[in-house]
Design an enzyme around this catalytic site. Sequence first.
Site, PDB file in Angstrom:
ATOM      1  N   HIS A 155       0.868  -1.178   0.000  1.00 38.30           N
ATOM      2  CA  HIS A 155       0.000   0.000   0.000  1.00 38.30           C
ATOM      3  C   HIS A 155       0.910   1.235   0.000  1.00 38.30           C
ATOM      4  O   HIS A 155       2.041   1.188   0.501  1.00 38.30           O
ATOM      5  CB  HIS A 155      -0.865   0.076   1.256  1.00 38.30           C
ATOM      6  CG  HIS A 155      -1.807  -1.058   1.464  1.00 38.30           C
ATOM      7  ND1 HIS A 155      -1.413  -2.256   2.027  1.00 38.30           N
ATOM      8  CD2 HIS A 155      -3.136  -1.178   1.221  1.00 38.30           C
ATOM      9  CE1 HIS A 155      -2.466  -3.056   2.116  1.00 38.30           C
ATOM     10  NE2 HIS A 155      -3.520  -2.432   1.631  1.00 38.30           N
ATOM     11  N   ASP A 190       2.240   2.030   3.360  1.00 37.03           N
ATOM     12  CA  ASP A 190       3.168   1.043   3.916  1.00 37.03           C
ATOM     13  C   ASP A 190       4.601   1.500   3.696  1.00 37.03           C
ATOM     14  O   ASP A 190       5.467   1.302   4.554  1.00 37.03           O
ATOM     15  CB  ASP A 190       3.031  -0.323   3.223  1.00 37.03           C
ATOM     16  CG  ASP A 190       1.699  -0.986   3.426  1.00 37.03           C
ATOM     17  OD1 ASP A 190       1.026  -0.682   4.424  1.00 37.03           O
ATOM     18  OD2 ASP A 190       1.333  -1.829   2.582  1.00 37.03           O
TER      19      ASP A 190
END
Length: 438
Positions: free
Chosen positions: A100, A103
């Site tokens: 993501h 992340d």
Amino acid sequence: MPYFPDVDRVRYEGPDSDSPLAFRHYDADKLVLGKPMREHLRMAACYWHTFVWPGADMFGVGTFKRPWQGSGDPMELAIGKAEAAFEFFSKLGIDYYSFHDTDVAPEGASLKEYRHNFAHMVDHLERHQQQSGIKLLWGTANCFSNPRFAAGAASNPDPEVFAYAATQVFSAMNATQRLKGSNYVLWGGREGYETLLNTDLKREREQLGRFMRMVVEHKHKIGFKGDLLIEPKPQEPTKHQYDYDSATVFGFLQQYGLENEIKVNIEANHATLAGHSFHHEIATAVSLGIFGSIDANRGDPQNGWDTDQFPNSVEEMTLATYEILKAGGFTNGGFNFDSKVRRQSLDDIDLFHGHVAAMDVLALALERAAAMLQNDKLQHFKDQRYAGWQQPFGQSVLAGEFSLASLAEHAFANELNPQAVSGRQELLEGVVNRFIYA
């Protein structure tokens, strides 16, 4: 300084090895049905569970003490996390990863900071990919963790939240394109409702349809050649999510004319939560022409939440892989380990243990599924079971040559009295077991 100094590159040692840091079944370049294992499986390690999750749960704080998760400058920590991630990927011998946006980069306090941080980290990821040869299976945007998304992203009652989510997806799609990702995933983490008392279902569905059309338009605008994938899930964190399962997603895509533009990324644990088997979800997606990729994990059938454990059932994964092979195998998708170690698995080495064992499960499942396909007794039985539909009468029914009335007349005129035929379920279960436990 290495983050995993006590781990060498994991290698194939064969079925007799008892090392938890060696492959017993995954021999990356071994040919199966004329193609290397690694190309069949296209396995990926995920960024979020492996390098972001601190070991926290609803009842307690994080239990992990990862060196890349300490306190300090957020960008420096993100750079260190990327170094740890690619050291892990390289030593594990896995070919792909997934992430993501948040992340890999700090979200920051504004969209301007978000854009700067993410762009900076994409530079680092690109360099790591070039140096290691590791590829991006898919990227995505986290449009569910920040409190602004409490009522959803695309389905949010506030159009400014919709716009904010669109900005993140725009950025993550561009990053995925630059990093040569094979797919872009859309998981509607909070695209659903907690109560119908404050929810306009029709409006929220229309918003989702508009959002997905924008995503498809942007894909074509930037020339992204990979697949767009919706990841079905029935609930959690919301009470009910709009992308409930593969069949529901297909209905949504058809409504908005997107069934040829978007496929599904099927997660085993989400199938469990929807009351389906993993096999069912894959077979359904294949039958509808929207199968794309897999999130490989497992849930606990006694728990009503997403446990995201590593896959450990050769039986379950054999049937899943058999279905995928029958459909021609992955095109752009792969097996992404959306799996995390348990909260009590405190040591960094546990990350390797979980992935190595799971990669072996998939490799053994691939070999068993390939054997099933080469001597496809299941398909032979299905061909016989449905043989009547290949005969002239069955073909004429399917071709629309009968109305309901004329078909009834045919039945009366020919005094039809068809008898039930055994489905041979027990026989076929035995056939499958003989392949799996060969």
